[in-house]
Design a protein around this motif. Structure first.
Motif, PDB file in Angstrom:
ATOM      1  N   ILE A  57       0.887  -1.154   0.000  1.00  0.00           N
ATOM      2  CA  ILE A  57       0.000   0.000   0.000  1.00  0.00           C
ATOM      3  C   ILE A  57       0.927   1.206   0.000  1.00  0.00           C
ATOM      4  N   VAL A  58       0.822   2.023  -1.050  1.00  0.00           N
ATOM      5  CA  VAL A  58       1.699   3.180  -1.171  1.00  0.00           C
ATOM      6  C   VAL A  58       0.881   4.458  -1.194  1.00  0.00           C
ATOM      7  N   ARG A  59       1.485   5.523  -0.661  1.00  0.00           N
ATOM      8  CA  ARG A  59       0.857   6.840  -0.718  1.00  0.00           C
ATOM      9  C   ARG A  59       1.614   7.654  -1.756  1.00  0.00           C
ATOM     10  N   VAL A  60       0.840   8.208  -2.685  1.00  0.00           N
ATOM     11  CA  VAL A  60       1.368   9.096  -3.715  1.00  0.00           C
ATOM     12  C   VAL A  60       0.583  10.388  -3.576  1.00  0.00           C
ATOM     13  N   VAL A  61       1.259  11.456  -3.188  1.00  0.00           N
ATOM     14  CA  VAL A  61       0.621  12.736  -2.870  1.00  0.00           C
ATOM     15  C   VAL A  61      -0.401  12.464  -1.768  1.00  0.00           C
ATOM     16  N   ASP A  62      -1.700  12.633  -2.031  1.00  0.00           N
ATOM     17  CA  ASP A  62      -2.718  12.420  -0.997  1.00  0.00           C
ATOM     18  C   ASP A  62      -3.547  11.166  -1.227  1.00  0.00           C
ATOM     19  N   ALA A  63      -3.137  10.319  -2.151  1.00  0.00           N
ATOM     20  CA  ALA A  63      -3.901   9.107  -2.464  1.00  0.00           C
ATOM     21  C   ALA A  63      -3.118   7.863  -2.030  1.00  0.00           C
ATOM     22  N   ARG A  64      -3.858   6.820  -1.688  1.00  0.00           N
ATOM     23  CA  ARG A  64      -3.258   5.527  -1.358  1.00  0.00           C
ATOM     24  C   ARG A  64      -3.677   4.524  -2.424  1.00  0.00           C
ATOM     25  N   HIS A  65      -2.718   3.690  -2.825  1.00  0.00           N
ATOM     26  CA  HIS A  65      -2.979   2.675  -3.838  1.00  0.00           C
ATOM     27  C   HIS A  65      -2.374   1.351  -3.405  1.00  0.00           C
ATOM     28  N   SER A  66      -3.049   0.270  -3.758  1.00  0.00           N
ATOM     29  CA  SER A  66      -2.518  -1.067  -3.532  1.00  0.00           C
ATOM     30  C   SER A  66      -1.782  -1.500  -4.795  1.00  0.00           C
ATOM     31  N   VAL A  67      -0.553  -1.981  -4.612  1.00  0.00           N
ATOM     32  CA  VAL A  67       0.267  -2.443  -5.734  1.00  0.00           C
ATOM     33  C   VAL A  67       0.570  -3.916  -5.502  1.00  0.00           C
ATOM     34  N   ALA A  68       0.134  -4.764  -6.429  1.00  0.00           N
ATOM     35  CA  ALA A  68       0.355  -6.205  -6.307  1.00  0.00           C
ATOM     36  C   ALA A  68       1.851  -6.512  -6.242  1.00  0.00           C
ATOM     37  N   ARG A  69       2.199  -7.580  -5.542  1.00  0.00           N
ATOM     38  CA  ARG A  69       3.604  -7.975  -5.371  1.00  0.00           C
ATOM     39  C   ARG A  69       4.306  -8.104  -6.720  1.00  0.00           C
ATOM     40  N   GLU A  70       3.660  -8.730  -7.699  1.00  0.00           N
ATOM     41  CA  GLU A  70       4.278  -8.936  -9.008  1.00  0.00           C
ATOM     42  C   GLU A  70       4.621  -7.606  -9.669  1.00  0.00           C
ATOM     43  N   LEU A  71       3.753  -6.620  -9.503  1.00  0.00           N
ATOM     44  CA  LEU A  71       4.014  -5.308 -10.078  1.00  0.00           C
ATOM     45  C   LEU A  71       5.066  -4.566  -9.262  1.00  0.00           C
ATOM     46  N   ALA A  72       5.034  -4.720  -7.934  1.00  0.00           N
ATOM     47  CA  ALA A  72       6.032  -4.078  -7.077  1.00  0.00           C
ATOM     48  C   ALA A  72       7.440  -4.534  -7.451  1.00  0.00           C
ATOM     49  N   LEU A  73       7.559  -5.769  -7.941  1.00  0.00           N
ATOM     50  CA  LEU A  73       8.850  -6.286  -8.391  1.00  0.00           C
ATOM     51  C   LEU A  73       9.312  -5.611  -9.685  1.00  0.00           C
ATOM     52  N   ALA A  74       8.390  -5.003 -10.435  1.00  0.00           N
ATOM     53  CA  ALA A  74       8.714  -4.369 -11.718  1.00  0.00           C
ATOM     54  C   ALA A  74       8.901  -2.861 -11.616  1.00  0.00           C
ATOM     55  N   ILE A  75       8.780  -2.308 -10.399  1.00  0.00           N
ATOM     56  CA  ILE A  75       8.927  -0.864 -10.208  1.00  0.00           C
ATOM     57  C   ILE A  75      10.256  -0.595  -9.499  1.00  0.00           C
ATOM     58  N   ALA A  76      11.173   0.056 -10.225  1.00  0.00           N
ATOM     59  CA  ALA A  76      12.472   0.409  -9.645  1.00  0.00           C
ATOM     60  C   ALA A  76      12.335   1.725  -8.901  1.00  0.00           C
ATOM     61  N   VAL A  77      12.862   1.759  -7.687  1.00  0.00           N
ATOM     62  CA  VAL A  77      12.794   2.967  -6.857  1.00  0.00           C
ATOM     63  C   VAL A  77      14.159   3.238  -6.242  1.00  0.00           C
ATOM     64  N   GLU A  78      14.337   4.487  -5.804  1.00  0.00           N
ATOM     65  CA  GLU A  78      15.534   4.869  -5.052  1.00  0.00           C
ATOM     66  C   GLU A  78      15.066   5.285  -3.662  1.00  0.00           C
ATOM     67  N   PRO A  79      15.524   4.595  -2.625  1.00  0.00           N
ATOM     68  CA  PRO A  79      15.134   4.963  -1.261  1.00  0.00           C
ATOM     69  C   PRO A  79      15.528   6.403  -0.960  1.00  0.00           C
ATOM     70  N   MET A  80      14.690   7.063  -0.153  1.00  0.00           N
ATOM     71  CA  MET A  80      14.943   8.448   0.242  1.00  0.00           C
ATOM     72  C   MET A  80      15.128   8.505   1.745  1.00  0.00           C
ATOM     73  N   HIS A  81      15.985   9.392   2.191  1.00  0.00           N
ATOM     74  CA  HIS A  81      16.214   9.596   3.612  1.00  0.00           C
ATOM     75  C   HIS A  81      15.004  10.296   4.210  1.00  0.00           C
ATOM     76  N   VAL A  82      14.492   9.785   5.314  1.00  0.00           N
ATOM     77  CA  VAL A  82      13.368  10.407   6.003  1.00  0.00           C
ATOM     78  C   VAL A  82      13.926  11.392   7.008  1.00  0.00           C
ATOM     79  N   GLN A  83      13.476  12.642   6.932  1.00  0.00           N
ATOM     80  CA  GLN A  83      13.970  13.687   7.842  1.00  0.00           C
ATOM     81  C   GLN A  83      13.001  13.938   8.944  1.00  0.00           C
TER      82      GLN A  83
END
Length: 83
Positions: A57-83
């Motif tokens: 379950i990811v939050r993008v701006v003010d919306a939440r979306h469910s992303v299936a595991r198979e799709l989550a494996l196909a999305i490349a991301v760069e971790p960000m430091h939480v301040q």
């Protein structure tokens, strides 16, 4: 695999409570759908929860979306430091 700032990983690798910037969506047929949800390169996301089936379950701006595991494996991301 642990997610480290500055190292590209998949959305599936990100722990709950972390933030990341989307780098790419490898699943060509679903790129349009993901873009309509705000999951496009450059988008900043927060990982809110992990579903029982391995979905994220990811939050993008003010919306939440469910992303299936198979799709989550196909999305490349760069971790960000939480301040």
């Amino acid at each position: 695999m642990a997610a480290h700032e500055g190292v590209a990983v998949t959305l599936n690798d990100m722990p709950v409570g972390s933030r990341a910037q989307v780098l790419s969506v490898a699943d060509q047929p679903l790129r349009g759908r993901m873009a309509s949800m705000g999951l496009r390169p450059g988008a900043e996301i927060s990982i809110v929860a992990r579903g029982a089936s391995g979905s994220r379950i990811v939050r993008v701006v003010d919306a939440r979306h469910s992303v299936a595991r198979e799709l989550a494996l196909a999305i490349a991301v760069e971790p960000m430091h939480v301040q």
